[in-house]
Design an enzyme around this catalytic site. Structure first.
Site, PDB file in Angstrom:
ATOM      1  N   GLU A 200    -104.183 -52.631 -72.438  1.00 11.03           N
ATOM      2  CA  GLU A 200    -103.282 -53.752 -72.099  1.00 11.03           C
ATOM      3  C   GLU A 200    -103.782 -55.076 -72.669  1.00 11.03           C
ATOM      4  OE1 GLU A 200    -105.517 -52.583 -70.141  1.00 11.03           O
ATOM      5  OE2 GLU A 200    -106.295 -54.106 -68.776  1.00 11.03           O
TER       6      GLU A 200
ATOM      7  N   HIS B 152    -109.526 -51.115 -72.519  1.00 19.68           N
ATOM      8  CA  HIS B 152    -108.344 -51.801 -71.990  1.00 19.68           C
ATOM      9  C   HIS B 152    -107.209 -51.876 -73.009  1.00 19.68           C
ATOM     10  CE1 HIS B 152    -109.983 -53.465 -68.203  1.00 19.68           C
ATOM     11  NE2 HIS B 152    -111.142 -53.377 -68.835  1.00 19.68           N
TER      12      HIS B 152
ATOM     13  N   CYS C  71    -110.251 -48.600 -66.725  1.00 22.65           N
ATOM     14  CA  CYS C  71    -111.477 -49.235 -66.267  1.00 22.65           C
ATOM     15  C   CYS C  71    -111.723 -48.952 -64.781  1.00 22.65           C
ATOM     16  CB  CYS C  71    -111.421 -50.742 -66.580  1.00 22.65           C
ATOM     17  SG  CYS C  71    -113.031 -51.539 -66.553  1.00 22.65           S
TER      18      CYS C  71
END
Lengths: 83, 225
Positions: B196, B194, B86
């Site tokens: 994560e 994302h 990002c």
């Protein structure tokens, strides 16, 4: 002392959704004669002459930071200010 | 394997990243300040998402001058993996470590939703854990995730198989549905989604795990080569 006025705008191939939103808003206000709106950035930089000519230095600032030359172009005007 | 997660003023996905690395993958991970000048002790660097330096001027434009970015450039030259998620992707393009730029979403809206991705290249150290053409459900959350590059750069990216992830349905106007790319050497990855935030069932998806597992497996391979 110099005053550099720097204008940064998107290149033609780049979408400008914020400019389009302003364009649409102007139309809603009744300015249907508005054909296009481009929304860019404007900087006023006051500086003294450094190691290199002011013009070369401002040019370098644009390339290194003020504009992303992948998607933006820039132009500037430099005037000498009264001390 | 030891990960460094640089923290810029305005980073906000740094702790999610460390949580994924430490708690889910049992890897070593340190948050390192943006003033760090040496990353030699680490095996991988992950630039987290957020709004570094308030995204003033342009996303990533100020972060790229932080001292840690000089260290990241030195680190990348050694061939060790560098990943930007990002805002991290935006920083990598601004720093010139990846080609192109991220511009405002076509809709002018901030988009926060789950996106479906296709893994286009499983021959990288970031994606070897995935099956070819695997479909992933990963969250995106960005206002400026619309990947742009000129035609010559796009042709280069395609010819060198540098497009690693593409959106199945283009959410933001990205050129060629691009969601993530690697550099020509294949050791620097930038992606808007994302991973994560998709590492345990509680989060709604575990599809992000493959990226971290790929990195860990690659590290093992290199260590025992």
């Amino acid at each position: 002392m110099y005053l550099a006025k720097v204008y940064v705008t998107y290149k033609e191939s780049i979408l400008d959704p914020k400019g389009e939103a302003v364009h649409d808003a102007l139309h809603r206000l009744g300015y249907t004669n508005v054909d296009a709106v481009e929304l860019g950035k404007y900087f006023e930089i006051k500086l003294t002459a450094g190691k290199q000519p002011v013009e070369a230095e401002v040019d370098e600032m644009c390339d290194r930071l003020l504009a992303n030359v992948n998607m933006e172009s820039y132009r500037y005007e430099i005037t000498e200010m009264e001390a | 394997m030891k990960f460094a997660v640089p923290v810029f003023p305005g980073s906000n996905c740094d702790h999610d990243m460390v949580n994924a690395l430490r708690d889910i993958l049992n890897a070593d991970a340190d948050l390192v300040p943006a003033t760090t000048t040496d990353l030699a002790e680490y095996d991988a660097v992950i630039l987290p998402g957020g709004f570094s330096y308030g995204d003033y001027l342009r996303s990533g434009a100020i972060a790229r001058f932080a001292p840690v970015m000089t260290a990241v450039k030195t680190f990348a030259v050694t061939g060790k993996p560098v990943m930007g998620i990002c805002n991290g992707f935006q920083i990598l393009t601004e720093a010139g470590l990846l080609p192109g730029a991220l511009q405002a979403n076509r809709s002018a809206q901030f988009i926060c939703e789950t996106s479906e991705l296709r893994v286009c290249n499983v021959e990288t150290q970031f994606t070897s854990d995935y099956a070819a053409d695997a479909r992933l459900q990963l969250p995106i959350a960005h206002g400026e995730g619309n990947y742009y590059c000129d035609d010559a750069t796009l042709a280069d990216l395609q010819a060198n198989h540098q497009i690693v992830f593409e959106y199945v349905t283009n959410p933001n106007g990205s050129v060629a549905n691009i969601a993530g790319i690697v550099n020509r050497q294949g050791n620097v990855l930038g992606m808007m989604p994302h991973p994560e935030r998709a590492v345990e069932a509680l989060l709604g998806s575990t599809d992000g795990l493959g990226i971290f597992k790929s990195l860990l497996a690659h590290h093992e391979e290199v260590a025992h080569a």
